[in-house]
Scaffold this active site. Structure first.
Site, PDB file in Angstrom:
ATOM      1  N   SER A  72       0.722  -1.121  -0.054  1.00  0.00           N
ATOM      2  CA  SER A  72      -0.118   0.371   0.080  1.00  0.00           C
ATOM      3  C   SER A  72       1.009   0.985  -0.108  1.00  0.00           C
ATOM      4  CB  SER A  72      -0.763   0.090   0.569  1.00  0.00           C
ATOM      5  OG  SER A  72      -1.675  -1.606   1.551  1.00  0.00           O
TER       6      SER A  72
HETATM    7  C1  LIG Z   1      -3.135  -5.153   0.493  1.00  0.00           C
HETATM    8  S1  LIG Z   1      -2.780  -6.570   0.314  1.00  0.00           S
HETATM    9  C2  LIG Z   1      -1.962  -5.961   1.679  1.00  0.00           C
HETATM   10  C3  LIG Z   1      -0.622  -4.979   2.447  1.00  0.00           C
HETATM   11  C4  LIG Z   1       0.380  -5.254   3.120  1.00  0.00           C
HETATM   12  N1  LIG Z   1      -0.041  -5.533   4.438  1.00  0.00           N
HETATM   13  C5  LIG Z   1       1.591  -5.273   3.118  1.00  0.00           C
HETATM   14  O1  LIG Z   1       2.055  -4.185   3.983  1.00  0.00           O
HETATM   15  O2  LIG Z   1       1.837  -4.767   2.112  1.00  0.00           O
HETATM   16  C6  LIG Z   1      -3.888  -7.024   0.795  1.00  0.00           C
HETATM   17  C7  LIG Z   1      -3.686  -8.828   1.142  1.00  0.00           C
HETATM   18  O3  LIG Z   1      -5.042  -9.540   1.706  1.00  0.00           O
HETATM   19  C8  LIG Z   1      -4.460 -11.058   0.779  1.00  0.00           C
HETATM   20  N2  LIG Z   1      -6.011 -11.378   1.356  1.00  0.00           N
HETATM   21  C9  LIG Z   1      -7.297 -11.653   0.627  1.00  0.00           C
HETATM   22  N3  LIG Z   1      -8.434 -11.713   1.263  1.00  0.00           N
HETATM   23  C10 LIG Z   1      -7.585 -12.504   2.386  1.00  0.00           C
HETATM   24  C11 LIG Z   1      -8.194 -13.397   3.159  1.00  0.00           C
HETATM   25  N4  LIG Z   1      -9.931 -13.872   3.240  1.00  0.00           N
HETATM   26  N5  LIG Z   1      -7.635 -13.185   4.327  1.00  0.00           N
HETATM   27  C12 LIG Z   1      -6.227 -13.390   4.523  1.00  0.00           C
HETATM   28  N6  LIG Z   1      -5.335 -12.298   3.160  1.00  0.00           N
HETATM   29  C13 LIG Z   1      -6.186 -12.253   2.572  1.00  0.00           C
HETATM   30  C14 LIG Z   1      -4.280 -10.709  -0.701  1.00  0.00           C
HETATM   31  O4  LIG Z   1      -3.606 -12.232  -0.686  1.00  0.00           O
HETATM   32  C15 LIG Z   1      -3.019  -9.225  -0.287  1.00  0.00           C
HETATM   33  O5  LIG Z   1      -1.657 -10.070  -0.257  1.00  0.00           O
END
Ligand SMILES: C[S@@+](CC[C@H](N)C(=O)[O-])C[C@H]1O[C@@H](n2cnc3c(N)ncnc32)[C@H](O)[C@@H]1O
Length: 274
Positions: A72
């Site tokens: 992000s």
């Molecule tokens: C915007 S990214 C997160 C950014 C991260 N916190 C960073 O610092 O890089 C959103 C993440 O949520 C994960 N995601 C989506 N649905 C999810 C779920 N139900 N449980 C856990 N992770 C999930 C996606 O695979 C993705 O890697």
């Protein structure tokens, strides 16, 4: 220890993969390989902007449409971490590990032993685990559905989701101690700027709070919304007179959630799409 200190101490570049994705004018995202274009790769790391790290759930190789994992924009991460008010020793659950960068910042603020982070994609989780270990922040990276939280390490003082919802999983409330905070970005189903909400958990097992500021996250995999859902929510919000973000709030109970305007006594007809 301030959020600023954490950003100064933890380089984002340690968490970005060799291949990142760049959105083109035609809407497609194409890969940018660090080995082929090191300067562009470094520029992307240094910019206050989202860096896409996976498209189309990992299916795409030469071009893709949907960003499904990313690092992000640092300015937005900083704002969210400020609102979360983490102190040394706070026990934190992060949903959506992605690159691991936010988990590392949290670990810098509270200690790596106090962080649990959950990622649904096992390839992404493995990369994050490696990057976190190499950067000196060996936090627990759990591969699984973050909608379930991670009861084994509960109760938490803070829960932060870095993937958006249109409905807060009650497990997050159950696993947060009374007085603890849940920070959660919303899908485009309450306000067109996809704001994040900050909820406080109460003794009676409910959580309540207001929407704070614009965000813009991809949703949890199981909470993806259609263009029609978004259009419907937009129309309902416009009919309500386009109220600003901070007038909206949400209450979560074991029986479900209510999105409201100005007061919990005034539920809105938008906000829930299912
Ligand atoms: C915007 S990214 C997160 C950014 C991260 N916190 C960073 O610092 O890089 C959103 C993440 O949520 C994960 N995601 C989506 N649905 C999810 C779920 N139900 N449980 C856990 N992770 C999930 C996606 O695979 C993705 O890697």
């Amino acid at each position: 220890m301030t959020v600023r200190d954490a950003f100064d101490a933890v380089p984002r570049r340690l968490f970005l993969p060799e291949v990142i994705w760049v959105r083109q004018e035609d809407g497609w995202a194409v890969p940018l390989r660090r080995g082929d274009a090191p300067e562009q790769w470094e520029q992307a790391c240094a910019a206050d902007d989202t860096v896409i790290t996976q498209v189309d759930d990992g299916a795409a190789t030469d071009r893709g449409l949907w960003a499904t994992s990313s690092s992000s924009a640092p300015g937005l991460m900083a704002r969210m971490l400020e609102e979360l008010r983490v102190v040394r020793g706070s026990r934190v659950l992060e949903i959506g590990t992605g690159t691991g960068y936010n988990a590392a910042l949290l670990a810098h603020l509270t200690g790596a032993d106090n962080i649990t982070t959950v990622e649904i994609d096992d390839g992404i989780a493995a990369q994050a685990r490696q990057a976190l270990d190499q950067a000196g922040y060996p936090v627990e990276v759990v591969t699984g559905d973050g909608a379930l939280g991670h009861p084994k390490n509960a109760p938490y003082d803070r829960v932060i989701a870095t993937a958006a919802v249109h409905e807060v999983p009650y497990a997050w409330v159950e696993q947060t101690r009374p007085g603890g905070l849940i920070l959660v970005p919303w899908a485009l189903t309450v306000h067109p700027e996809a704001p994040f909400a900050l909820l406080e958990v109460r003794e009676d097992g409910t959580a309540e709070g207001r929407f704070v500021a614009a965000s813009g996250f991809m949703t949890l995999r199981a909470q993806r919304v259609s263009q029609e859902d978004i259009r419907h929510a937009d129309e309902a919000w416009a009919q309500a007179g386009r109220p600003e973000i901070a007038r909206h709030g949400v209450t979560v109970t074991p029986a479900g959630q209510t999105v409201w305007l100005d007061s919990p006594a005034n539920p809105v007809s938008y906000g829930l799409t299912r």
